[in-house]
Motif scaffolding. Structure first.
Motif, short mmCIF file in Angstrom:
data_model
loop_
_atom_site.label_atom_id
_atom_site.label_comp_id
_atom_site.label_asym_id
_atom_site.label_seq_id
_atom_site.Cartn_x
_atom_site.Cartn_y
_atom_site.Cartn_z
N PHE A 238 22.46 -2.72 -25.62
CA PHE A 238 22.76 -3.38 -24.47
C PHE A 238 22.79 -4.80 -24.86
CE2 PHE A 238 21.84 -5.82 -20.72
CZ PHE A 238 22.79 -5.49 -19.88
N LEU A 239 21.64 -5.33 -25.84
CA LEU A 239 21.81 -6.63 -26.32
C LEU A 239 23.26 -7.11 -27.15
CD1 LEU A 239 18.17 -7.13 -27.58
CD2 LEU A 239 19.09 -8.13 -25.70
N TRP A 240 23.92 -6.15 -27.54
CA TRP A 240 24.99 -6.46 -28.43
C TRP A 240 26.04 -7.05 -27.20
CZ3 TRP A 240 25.03 -7.77 -33.00
CH2 TRP A 240 24.23 -7.26 -33.94
N ILE A 241 26.13 -6.29 -26.13
CA ILE A 241 27.18 -6.39 -25.37
C ILE A 241 26.77 -7.27 -24.02
CG2 ILE A 241 28.40 -4.24 -25.74
CD1 ILE A 241 27.10 -2.89 -23.57
N SER A 242 25.47 -7.78 -23.87
CA SER A 242 25.31 -8.65 -22.89
C SER A 242 25.56 -10.19 -23.18
CB SER A 242 23.73 -8.42 -22.68
OG SER A 242 22.89 -9.05 -23.82
N ARG A 243 26.03 -10.66 -24.26
CA ARG A 243 26.18 -11.92 -24.60
C ARG A 243 25.18 -12.78 -24.72
NH1 ARG A 243 30.30 -11.04 -20.58
NH2 ARG A 243 32.55 -10.64 -21.71
N ASP A 244 23.88 -12.08 -24.97
CA ASP A 244 22.51 -12.98 -25.02
C ASP A 244 22.14 -13.02 -26.80
OD1 ASP A 244 21.50 -13.61 -22.20
OD2 ASP A 244 22.20 -11.38 -22.23
N LEU A 245 22.50 -11.90 -27.36
CA LEU A 245 21.92 -11.83 -28.55
C LEU A 245 22.76 -12.97 -29.80
CD1 LEU A 245 20.06 -10.06 -30.48
CD2 LEU A 245 22.16 -8.74 -31.02
N ARG A 246 21.76 -13.87 -30.25
CA ARG A 246 22.21 -14.98 -31.09
C ARG A 246 21.62 -14.85 -32.39
NH1 ARG A 246 20.61 -17.54 -26.75
NH2 ARG A 246 19.10 -18.52 -28.02
N ASP A 247 20.43 -14.10 -32.49
CA ASP A 247 19.81 -14.04 -33.74
C ASP A 247 19.37 -12.62 -34.05
OD1 ASP A 247 18.48 -14.81 -36.16
OD2 ASP A 247 16.77 -15.50 -34.97
N ASP A 248 19.58 -12.02 -35.21
CA ASP A 248 19.24 -10.63 -35.32
C ASP A 248 19.44 -10.35 -36.95
OD1 ASP A 248 18.87 -8.08 -34.43
OD2 ASP A 248 20.84 -7.65 -35.25
N SER A 249 18.67 -9.36 -37.28
CA SER A 249 18.71 -8.83 -38.57
C SER A 249 18.80 -7.19 -38.55
CB SER A 249 17.44 -9.06 -39.39
OG SER A 249 17.41 -10.51 -39.85
N GLU A 250 19.62 -6.78 -39.35
CA GLU A 250 19.79 -5.32 -39.17
C GLU A 250 19.77 -4.54 -40.63
OE1 GLU A 250 20.43 -3.00 -36.78
OE2 GLU A 250 20.23 -4.63 -35.15
N THR A 251 18.92 -3.34 -40.61
CA THR A 251 18.96 -2.63 -41.86
C THR A 251 19.76 -1.37 -41.67
OG1 THR A 251 16.89 -3.71 -42.58
CG2 THR A 251 17.50 -1.50 -43.55
N VAL A 252 20.62 -1.09 -42.54
CA VAL A 252 21.45 0.10 -42.64
C VAL A 252 21.07 0.98 -43.91
CG1 VAL A 252 23.42 -1.04 -41.14
CG2 VAL A 252 23.46 -0.89 -43.75
N THR A 253 21.10 2.32 -43.53
CA THR A 253 20.70 3.32 -44.54
C THR A 253 22.10 3.91 -44.75
OG1 THR A 253 18.78 3.96 -43.66
CG2 THR A 253 19.82 5.59 -45.11
N LEU A 254 22.40 3.62 -46.20
CA LEU A 254 23.72 4.29 -46.42
C LEU A 254 24.08 5.80 -46.77
CD1 LEU A 254 24.36 1.20 -49.45
CD2 LEU A 254 25.05 1.35 -47.03
N PRO A 255 25.01 6.24 -46.68
CA PRO A 255 25.32 7.65 -47.09
C PRO A 255 25.14 8.02 -48.24
CG PRO A 255 27.54 6.71 -46.70
CD PRO A 255 26.14 5.45 -46.45
N ASP A 256 24.86 9.44 -48.48
CA ASP A 256 24.50 10.20 -49.88
C ASP A 256 23.34 9.48 -50.51
OD1 ASP A 256 26.82 11.57 -49.32
OD2 ASP A 256 28.26 9.98 -50.15
N ASN A 257 22.29 9.11 -49.97
CA ASN A 257 21.21 8.42 -50.37
C ASN A 257 21.29 7.51 -51.21
OD1 ASN A 257 19.36 10.55 -49.11
ND2 ASN A 257 19.86 11.89 -50.58
N ARG A 258 22.26 6.61 -51.05
CA ARG A 258 22.43 5.11 -51.93
C ARG A 258 21.50 4.04 -51.66
NH1 ARG A 258 28.94 5.12 -52.32
NH2 ARG A 258 28.89 6.09 -50.00
N GLY A 259 20.54 4.42 -50.56
CA GLY A 259 19.67 3.12 -50.63
C GLY A 259 19.99 2.50 -49.13
N LYS A 260 19.15 1.16 -49.15
CA LYS A 260 19.43 0.60 -47.86
C LYS A 260 20.16 -0.87 -48.13
CE LYS A 260 15.80 3.15 -45.54
NZ LYS A 260 14.43 3.08 -44.91
N VAL A 261 20.48 -1.62 -47.18
CA VAL A 261 21.05 -2.77 -47.12
C VAL A 261 20.54 -3.53 -45.90
CG1 VAL A 261 22.97 -4.43 -47.40
CG2 VAL A 261 22.98 -2.40 -48.84
N SER A 262 20.13 -4.56 -45.94
CA SER A 262 19.60 -5.44 -44.74
C SER A 262 20.64 -6.77 -44.88
CB SER A 262 18.18 -6.13 -45.05
OG SER A 262 17.20 -5.02 -45.00
#
Length: 386
Positions: A238-262
């Motif tokens: 909801f923060l993504w679509i509420s137009r309130d989010l201006r500062d954020d960090s995300e960490t995604v897990t890549l497929p096939d156990n190739r690690g993570k990227v932030s």
């Protein structure tokens, strides 16, 4: 000559009649309210109101310029509470128990207890709007599974007044910044209001303040009553679509156990549009976000476009999943904090008048289409992880 003399005499006589600020009040005769809370009393009918009052004598500085009261000290404020049939009666009781006049002009935060919010906040908003001392820029938060009175008593490690800590959290750009004016505007429109939830958590790293306040989860209303909480992935969506989010960090897990990227958010643009298909509304949600790489904890060489595309697709799938989780819960609750009904009323008033009697049911079954566009513009100076 006589005309000039008469003018001068008139000016001098008028200045003698000026007595300064006739209605001024010295600060040492005021009880400056910085935060208020409202709850349901134990009898289930009355209102329990609380005010957080700053101790002006404790907020000054010493001769060397350092604060007279250390951060996190409960001596910088006090909390007074009272019960009554209405919010106005409660404030009158608190006022009568204090030797100084209550001053609401510096109130920065209004905390609503969860039980009170579920009963309805219409009377509270009516009092706020009508009170000439109330500032409509005051932030509104809802106590998450707790009473507002307890929130007013939790000190802050970095701020002498807990209200200042809450305001800084609201202005951080990572949560919903909901003030009384915006809340009242949503309440009086065709959409539903929402606000951030304020919660206590145990701060094991602090010896001075074992408990601290945080803003997490989103309180969702149906008209003036709290109906549900958005938590975890749904709250982030909801923060993504509420137009309130201006500062954020995300960490995604890549497929096939190739690690993570932030990644770190650079900018985000969101929009939503109602489209009429065969006489029925459908919702299109669009999001375009730009990120920078914060950390590469994977085996990918991010300077290669095809490997960077793996990160982009994983991030796109994660954000779309968060948004879809939020919208599924909102449709299940038949709550419209996004303002879909406002848009339909604005651009197709005829269809709105036809659907208004059963709008909640139509909204709950409305098809939603997502268009998520992610761009990663900066991989840094190192292609692979160290």
């Amino acid at each position: 000559m006589w005309r000039r003399f008469a003018t001068c005499v008139s000016i001098v006589a008028s200045s003698l009649m000026c007595t300064g600020c006739w209605d001024s009040t010295e600060i040492d005769r005021l009880s400056i309210v910085t935060m208020t809370g409202v709850d349901v009393a134990e009898d289930g009918q009355s209102v329990l109101g609380s005010v957080q009052i700053a101790r002006a004598s404790e907020l000054g500085t010493t001769g060397g310029g350092s604060p007279a009261t250390s951060t996190g000290s409960a001596k910088a404020y006090l909390v007074e509470s009272a019960e009554g049939p209405t919010e106005v009666e409660v404030m009158a009781k608190i006022r009568s128990s204090l030797p100084r006049k209550l001053f609401m002009g510096h109130r920065r935060v209004i905390v609503i207890g969860e039980d009170y919010a579920r009963r309805g906040v219409g009377q509270l908003l009516d009092e706020i709007v009508r009170n000439p001392q109330s500032r409509l820029r005051t932030y509104v938060v809802v106590a998450f599974h707790e009473q507002a009175q307890k929130m007013l008593q939790v000190p802050s490690d970095l701020n002498r007044l807990p209200s200042d800590a809450v305001v800084e959290l609201e202005q951080s750009g990572s949560v919903v910044a909901m003030d009384a004016r915006r809340f009242a505007k949503q309440l009086t429109s065709h959409s539903d209001p929402y606000a951030m939830g304020i919660a206590m958590f145990t701060n094991e790293m602090s010896e001075a303040s074992p408990e601290a306040l945080t803003l997490e989860n989103i309180a969702v209303f149906q008209r003036d009553k709290l109906v549900d909480w958005l938590q975890g992935e749904a709250a982030k969506g909801f923060l993504w679509i509420s137009r309130d989010l201006r500062d954020d960090s995300e960490t995604v897990t890549l497929p096939d156990n190739r690690g993570k990227v932030s990644v770190r958010l650079g900018s985000v643009r969101t929009s939503h549009h109602v489209k009429i298909v065969r006489g029925q509304p459908e919702l299109n949600i669009n999001l375009h976000a730009i990120f920078d790489i914060n950390q590469n904890a994977s085996r990918l060489n991010l300077l290669q476009p095809n490997q960077m595309d793996v990160v982009r697709k994983a991030l796109q799938a994660k954000i779309q999943s968060q948004i879809a989780s939020a919208m599924q819960q909102l449709q299940r609750d038949q709550a419209d904090p996004l303002g879909v009904s406002n848009e339909l009323f604005k651009y197709n008033p005829g269809l709105w008048r036809r659907l208004e009697p059963r709008w909640r049911e139509v909204y709950a079954a409305m098809p939603i289409h997502y268009n998520i566009d992610i761009n990663i513009r900066n991989a840094g100076l190192m292609s692979s992880s160290l």
